[in-house]
Design a protein around this motif. Sequence first.
Motif, PDB file in Angstrom:
ATOM      1  N   TYR A 124       0.727  -1.127   0.174  1.00  0.00           N
ATOM      2  CA  TYR A 124      -0.053   0.034   0.062  1.00  0.00           C
ATOM      3  C   TYR A 124       0.685   1.164  -0.035  1.00  0.00           C
ATOM      4  CZ  TYR A 124      -3.164   3.425   1.606  1.00  0.00           C
ATOM      5  OH  TYR A 124      -4.131   4.798   1.476  1.00  0.00           O
TER       6      TYR A 124
ATOM      7  N   PHE B 198      -7.527  -8.835   3.182  1.00  0.00           N
ATOM      8  CA  PHE B 198      -6.405  -8.137   4.244  1.00  0.00           C
ATOM      9  C   PHE B 198      -6.405  -6.717   3.973  1.00  0.00           C
ATOM     10  CE2 PHE B 198      -2.269  -6.047   5.022  1.00  0.00           C
ATOM     11  CZ  PHE B 198      -1.735  -6.775   6.115  1.00  0.00           C
ATOM     12  N   ILE B 199      -6.427  -6.219   2.698  1.00  0.00           N
ATOM     13  CA  ILE B 199      -6.570  -4.804   2.427  1.00  0.00           C
ATOM     14  C   ILE B 199      -7.961  -4.141   2.889  1.00  0.00           C
ATOM     15  CG2 ILE B 199      -7.114  -2.994   0.322  1.00  0.00           C
ATOM     16  CD1 ILE B 199      -4.066  -3.691   1.008  1.00  0.00           C
ATOM     17  N   SER B 200      -9.071  -5.101   3.028  1.00  0.00           N
ATOM     18  CA  SER B 200     -10.371  -4.523   3.511  1.00  0.00           C
ATOM     19  C   SER B 200     -10.362  -4.113   4.905  1.00  0.00           C
ATOM     20  CB  SER B 200     -11.381  -5.427   3.117  1.00  0.00           C
ATOM     21  OG  SER B 200     -12.606  -5.132   3.789  1.00  0.00           O
ATOM     22  N   GLU B 201      -9.696  -4.876   5.618  1.00  0.00           N
ATOM     23  CA  GLU B 201      -9.393  -4.732   6.994  1.00  0.00           C
ATOM     24  C   GLU B 201      -8.443  -3.493   7.281  1.00  0.00           C
ATOM     25  OE1 GLU B 201      -8.317  -7.027  11.060  1.00  0.00           O
ATOM     26  OE2 GLU B 201      -8.614  -8.311   9.172  1.00  0.00           O
ATOM     27  N   TYR B 202      -7.047  -3.748   6.562  1.00  0.00           N
ATOM     28  CA  TYR B 202      -6.236  -2.635   6.804  1.00  0.00           C
ATOM     29  C   TYR B 202      -6.559  -1.263   6.317  1.00  0.00           C
ATOM     30  CZ  TYR B 202      -1.739  -0.273   6.237  1.00  0.00           C
ATOM     31  OH  TYR B 202      -0.646   0.563   6.605  1.00  0.00           O
ATOM     32  N   LEU B 203      -7.554  -1.016   5.404  1.00  0.00           N
ATOM     33  CA  LEU B 203      -8.236   0.246   5.062  1.00  0.00           C
ATOM     34  C   LEU B 203      -9.539   0.554   5.536  1.00  0.00           C
ATOM     35  CD1 LEU B 203      -6.682   0.310   1.131  1.00  0.00           C
ATOM     36  CD2 LEU B 203      -5.926   1.319   3.314  1.00  0.00           C
ATOM     37  N   ASN B 204     -10.328  -0.406   6.072  1.00  0.00           N
ATOM     38  CA  ASN B 204     -11.572  -0.454   6.388  1.00  0.00           C
ATOM     39  C   ASN B 204     -12.513  -0.032   5.234  1.00  0.00           C
ATOM     40  OD1 ASN B 204     -13.513  -0.122   8.371  1.00  0.00           O
ATOM     41  ND2 ASN B 204     -13.392   1.740   8.873  1.00  0.00           N
TER      42      ASN B 204
ATOM     43  N   LEU C  53       3.136  -4.587   2.923  1.00  0.00           N
ATOM     44  CA  LEU C  53       2.482  -4.797   4.345  1.00  0.00           C
ATOM     45  C   LEU C  53       2.451  -6.371   4.653  1.00  0.00           C
ATOM     46  CD1 LEU C  53      -0.606  -2.850   3.513  1.00  0.00           C
ATOM     47  CD2 LEU C  53       1.169  -2.168   4.717  1.00  0.00           C
ATOM     48  N   HIS C  54       2.689  -7.403   3.813  1.00  0.00           N
ATOM     49  CA  HIS C  54       2.464  -8.558   4.051  1.00  0.00           C
ATOM     50  C   HIS C  54       3.005  -9.384   2.984  1.00  0.00           C
ATOM     51  CE1 HIS C  54       0.408 -11.979   6.244  1.00  0.00           C
ATOM     52  NE2 HIS C  54      -0.040 -12.412   5.110  1.00  0.00           N
TER      53      HIS C  54
END
Length: 257
Positions: free
Chosen positions: A73, A190-196, A78-79
């Motif tokens: 990102y 993962f991105i959904s949770e990271y960026l809300n 990030l992962h």
Amino acid sequence: MNHPKLIFLDLDFTLLRSDKTISEYTAGVLKRCQENGILVGFSTSRGTTNIKNFIEQIQPDVVISNGGASIYYKNQLLHTETFTLEETRTLLSNAYKICGSNCELTLDTIDEIYWNRKEDKSQNYSSWAIFDDFSDFKLPALKFCVQTDDAEKAKQIASSVKNIDYLPFSDIPWYKFSSSLATKENAIEFISEYLNISFENMIAFGDDYSDAGMLKLCGTGIAMGNAIDSVKAIADDVTKSNDEDGVAWYLENKYKI
């Protein structure tokens, strides 16, 4: 129709035309998306090393590469999901054993791509790949690919380690192997949770087997006009082909971007 908050784009035969370029028209539409507060993401089976020129051209906010094995990102890693070094060596050894000593292999690490072909590397894909015969490889792999279209051989290779995911490419006689956690849909979670950002506020474009999961996961999944039938069957809609700038056409016509 409300604009999405995040757009995920497969590259080969989706965002990229058949000559492996992104048109200025498409680049312009994606830039307008970002100017309107919509994040743009790549989601590709290619390694990050293999897409540097496209990253420079589009400046995506999110990059999912190696089929979900690495997630970035704003250029920050990030992962990652990798095979262990032992698993990597086991897979390489079994690929040679099952497919023969002359089979071609490519392997992605975080920083490089390696290929056991010395000559005539593809100018559109991996002309910069580092030669390695994989006889004593010392790095864990995010992903590796084997030149075979034999599903049974691919299954035999995959069975040599646990927790592995493998899929064919529809356009070339190769199979891709990666950790079972390294999928485009897992990376998007993962991105959904990271960026809300909820899945409902995401749209994904794709054409091949590895795109099916993300098209089903995102609120709107769009198959390219040139997509394989199984991807079209699960998509919410179908746009024009990659050579007709189907991504840009859809965003302009459906979301008035």
